[in-house]
Write a protein that holds these residues in place. Structure first.
Motif, PDB file in Angstrom:
ATOM      1  N   HIS A  62     184.566  10.742   1.684  1.00 23.24           N
ATOM      2  CA  HIS A  62     185.151  10.164   2.897  1.00 23.24           C
ATOM      3  C   HIS A  62     184.075   9.884   3.942  1.00 23.24           C
ATOM      4  O   HIS A  62     184.031   8.809   4.553  1.00 23.24           O
ATOM      5  CB  HIS A  62     186.218  11.111   3.467  1.00 23.24           C
ATOM      6  CG  HIS A  62     186.852  10.579   4.718  1.00 23.24           C
ATOM      7  ND1 HIS A  62     186.622  11.130   5.958  1.00 23.24           N
ATOM      8  CD2 HIS A  62     187.676   9.513   4.926  1.00 23.24           C
ATOM      9  CE1 HIS A  62     187.283  10.438   6.868  1.00 23.24           C
ATOM     10  NE2 HIS A  62     187.936   9.459   6.259  1.00 23.24           N
ATOM     11  N   GLU A  63     183.166  10.842   4.087  1.00 21.17           N
ATOM     12  CA  GLU A  63     182.091  10.700   5.081  1.00 21.17           C
ATOM     13  C   GLU A  63     181.209   9.486   4.717  1.00 21.17           C
ATOM     14  O   GLU A  63     180.784   8.734   5.577  1.00 21.17           O
ATOM     15  CB  GLU A  63     181.330  12.031   5.033  1.00 21.17           C
ATOM     16  CG  GLU A  63     179.987  12.156   5.662  1.00 21.17           C
ATOM     17  CD  GLU A  63     179.294  13.391   5.029  1.00 21.17           C
ATOM     18  OE1 GLU A  63     179.902  14.492   5.050  1.00 21.17           O
ATOM     19  OE2 GLU A  63     178.166  13.230   4.503  1.00 21.17           O
ATOM     20  N   LYS A  64     180.994   9.248   3.425  1.00 20.81           N
ATOM     21  CA  LYS A  64     180.105   8.151   3.018  1.00 20.81           C
ATOM     22  C   LYS A  64     180.788   6.793   2.992  1.00 20.81           C
ATOM     23  O   LYS A  64     180.142   5.779   3.221  1.00 20.81           O
ATOM     24  CB  LYS A  64     179.548   8.414   1.606  1.00 20.81           C
ATOM     25  CG  LYS A  64     178.679   9.627   1.533  1.00 20.81           C
ATOM     26  CD  LYS A  64     177.831   9.643   0.293  1.00 20.81           C
ATOM     27  CE  LYS A  64     176.684   8.685   0.363  1.00 20.81           C
ATOM     28  NZ  LYS A  64     175.542   9.183   1.098  1.00 20.81           N
ATOM     29  N   THR A  65     182.082   6.770   2.648  1.00 26.25           N
ATOM     30  CA  THR A  65     182.723   5.470   2.408  1.00 26.25           C
ATOM     31  C   THR A  65     183.872   5.182   3.368  1.00 26.25           C
ATOM     32  O   THR A  65     184.375   4.059   3.401  1.00 26.25           O
ATOM     33  CB  THR A  65     183.328   5.415   0.984  1.00 26.25           C
ATOM     34  OG1 THR A  65     184.371   6.412   0.912  1.00 26.25           O
ATOM     35  CG2 THR A  65     182.296   5.697  -0.087  1.00 26.25           C
ATOM     36  N   GLY A  66     184.315   6.193   4.085  1.00 21.05           N
ATOM     37  CA  GLY A  66     185.486   6.009   4.947  1.00 21.05           C
ATOM     38  C   GLY A  66     186.793   6.030   4.163  1.00 21.05           C
ATOM     39  O   GLY A  66     187.869   5.866   4.731  1.00 21.05           O
ATOM     40  N   ARG A  67     186.706   6.225   2.842  1.00 23.85           N
ATOM     41  CA  ARG A  67     187.926   6.217   2.020  1.00 23.85           C
ATOM     42  C   ARG A  67     188.364   7.645   1.732  1.00 23.85           C
ATOM     43  O   ARG A  67     187.530   8.540   1.618  1.00 23.85           O
ATOM     44  CB  ARG A  67     187.664   5.516   0.692  1.00 23.85           C
ATOM     45  CG  ARG A  67     187.251   4.064   0.854  1.00 23.85           C
ATOM     46  CD  ARG A  67     187.077   3.421  -0.498  1.00 23.85           C
ATOM     47  NE  ARG A  67     186.507   2.084  -0.408  1.00 23.85           N
ATOM     48  CZ  ARG A  67     187.200   0.992  -0.133  1.00 23.85           C
ATOM     49  NH1 ARG A  67     188.502   1.064   0.094  1.00 23.85           N
ATOM     50  NH2 ARG A  67     186.600  -0.185  -0.075  1.00 23.85           N
ATOM     51  N   GLN A  68     189.674   7.842   1.595  1.00 22.90           N
ATOM     52  CA  GLN A  68     190.135   9.191   1.280  1.00 22.90           C
ATOM     53  C   GLN A  68     190.609   9.299  -0.167  1.00 22.90           C
ATOM     54  O   GLN A  68     191.264   8.408  -0.693  1.00 22.90           O
ATOM     55  CB  GLN A  68     191.258   9.651   2.221  1.00 22.90           C
ATOM     56  CG  GLN A  68     192.567   8.931   2.057  1.00 22.90           C
ATOM     57  CD  GLN A  68     193.719   9.658   2.757  1.00 22.90           C
ATOM     58  OE1 GLN A  68     193.661  10.862   3.021  1.00 22.90           O
ATOM     59  NE2 GLN A  68     194.767   8.912   3.079  1.00 22.90           N
TER      60      GLN A  68
END
Ligand SMILES: O=c1ccn([C@@H]2O[C@H](COP(=O)(O)OP(=O)(O)O[C@H]3O[C@H](CS(=O)(=O)O)[C@@H](O)[C@H](O)[C@H]3O)[C@@H](O)[C@H]2O)c(=O)[nH]1
Length: 395
Positions: A62-68
């Motif tokens: 999440h921190e790297k891609t903004g995806r959960q």
């Protein structure tokens, strides 16, 4: 946005698959009970490098891609845990948005004890394998029956279900003519380990559910997988998948490259004529992704043989020796008495066209691919524990 539920999302294949679908914009939920990690600790087998927990990996992603990637920690052999994923009772151990994602469009079923030697350590491990693998599959079948018959299941089966018959292996089905009449049956199956036998039983459970309740299932009969570098893990070692090189959880090529790097003679079992179909971990991702894009129909058990090329143990040992020597390693081979009961010289001619027909482009095992695999393993050379490479679990 399609909702993909991944059972066994912490494993060797589950985690890279989760990142792969998430990167493409899917709403991904992963479930795992940490079986594999716990077994590695219990049996004291070495992993090539430490791997953050599933919850930590989801947070890093999440921190790297903004995806959960939503995470549920639970034992899918418990029917209530499985059913909670379909009726909204599941509790997320990690998610940015804890709202229930709803009924999944696709379930990827990897939640199985995957090791043949593990299943034959003794009767206790045999029972763990049988109970886990069959209950998880059956719980999934009943959840689909009760909550969602339209959901497409992609199950990872194994080429080992067919064994090594003295005839060509078809993709799942065989047309039989008997006393002037014809019918189509599952290809005959005769596995050479208890683990592989549970996969045969899975197929029977799934075929029953497809016939009774019109479920939609794709069964991918996969050969041994190699490698650990996938696009989504590039650039952050913490996102790399679990990699085993020990006798229990390590697959053949993963073991051979690690053995070569640490100067341990390659462990060829018996005569080394055992031939299997192999594939790169990146092709597992492709095969699953293409199967998801072109799902099985209602009431269809679609079976693909998921291999890209075949090799004998001796051929792979030769390939690893040649490339290892070019890289300056003094690679040796040792022929060990085979701890397994299996054919060491046999006919092997499986069909594997179905996945290519739906668009998969194979990555073959070239010398360049092998050399790059050596370099990836070399990075962790100091972590390799020679004492876990061979302990001789007998069939
Ligand atoms: O050090 C070793 C390890 C294995 N082998 C031989 O290499 C072949 C493949 O062994 P493996 O451990 O790579 O594969 P296997 O036990 O069959 O299981 C693996 O590959 C299966 C696909 S298949 O082999 O059934 O096609 C998957 O289902 C399993 O999850 C995965 O662990 C076997 O003939 C085995 O005896 C050796 O000669 N030396």
């Amino acid at each position: 946005m399609s909702h993909i539920l991944i059972l066994g999302g912490d494993g060797y294949l589950g985690w890279p698959t989760a990142m792969h679908f998430s990167a493409q914009g899917a709403d991904v939920t992963v479930v795992d009970n940490y079986f594999r990690r716990n077994a590695c600790i219990e049996l004291d087998v070495g992993m090539l490098y430490p791997v953050p927990t599933l919850v930590q990996r989801a947070a890093i992603w999440h921190e790297k891609t903004g995806r959960q990637i939503k995470v549920v920690i639970g034992d899918l052999a418990d029917p209530e845990v499985m059913r909670g994923l379909f009726d909204g009772r599941a509790e997320y151990a990690w998610a940015v948005d804890k709202k229930f994602s709803g009924i999944p469009d696709t379930v990827l079923h990897y939640a199985e004890q995957p090791s043949a030697p593990y299943s034959l350590i003794n009767y206790r491990y045999a029972n763990i394998t049988i109970a886990n693998n069959l209950l998880v599959t059956n719980n999934l079948m009943f959840s689909l029956r009760d909550f969602s018959r339209q959901t497409h299941v992609i199950h990872i089966g194994t080429m080992g279900e067919y064994g090594t018959p003295n005839i060509d292996i078809e993709e799942g089905w065989l047309d039989i003519e008997h006393k002037g009449r014809k019918d189509r049956f599952l290809f005959p199956r005769q596995a050479s380990s208890l683990y592989h036998t549970t996969k045969i039983m899975d197929t029977d459970l799934m075929w029953f559910a497809v016939r009774m309740w019109n479920l939609r299932i794709t069964d991918l009969m996969q050969g041994p997988v190699y490698g650990f570098e996938t696009t989504e893990a590039e650039g952050d070692q913490r996102l790399r998948t679990i990699f085993n090189y020990d006798e229990i959880f390590g697959t053949l090529l993963n073991r051979f490259v690690t053995q070569a790097v640490v100067g341990y003679p390659l462990t060829v079992y018996g005569k080394g004529g055992q031939t299997r179909g192999y594939l790169n971990i990146n092709d597992t991702l492709q095969c699953v992704a293409m199967s998801e894009k072109t799902p099985a129909k209602s009431g269809e058990l679609r079976i693909f043989n998921q291999i890209m090329e075949t090799f004998s143990v001796n051929e792979l040992a030769d390939r690893v020796c040649n490339v290892g020597r070019q890289l300056g390693y003094d690679v040796k081979v040792q022929n060990l008495e085979n701890p397994r009961k299996e054919a060491e010289e046999h006919y092997y001619n499986p069909a594997y066209q179905g996945l290519v027909d739906i668009g998969v482009k194979p990555h073959y095992l070239t010398d360049e691919v092998l050399a790059s695999f050596f370099h990836a393993v070399e990075t962790y050379r100091d972590n390799i524990r020679p004492e876990v490479i061979f302990r001789g679990i007998k069939w």
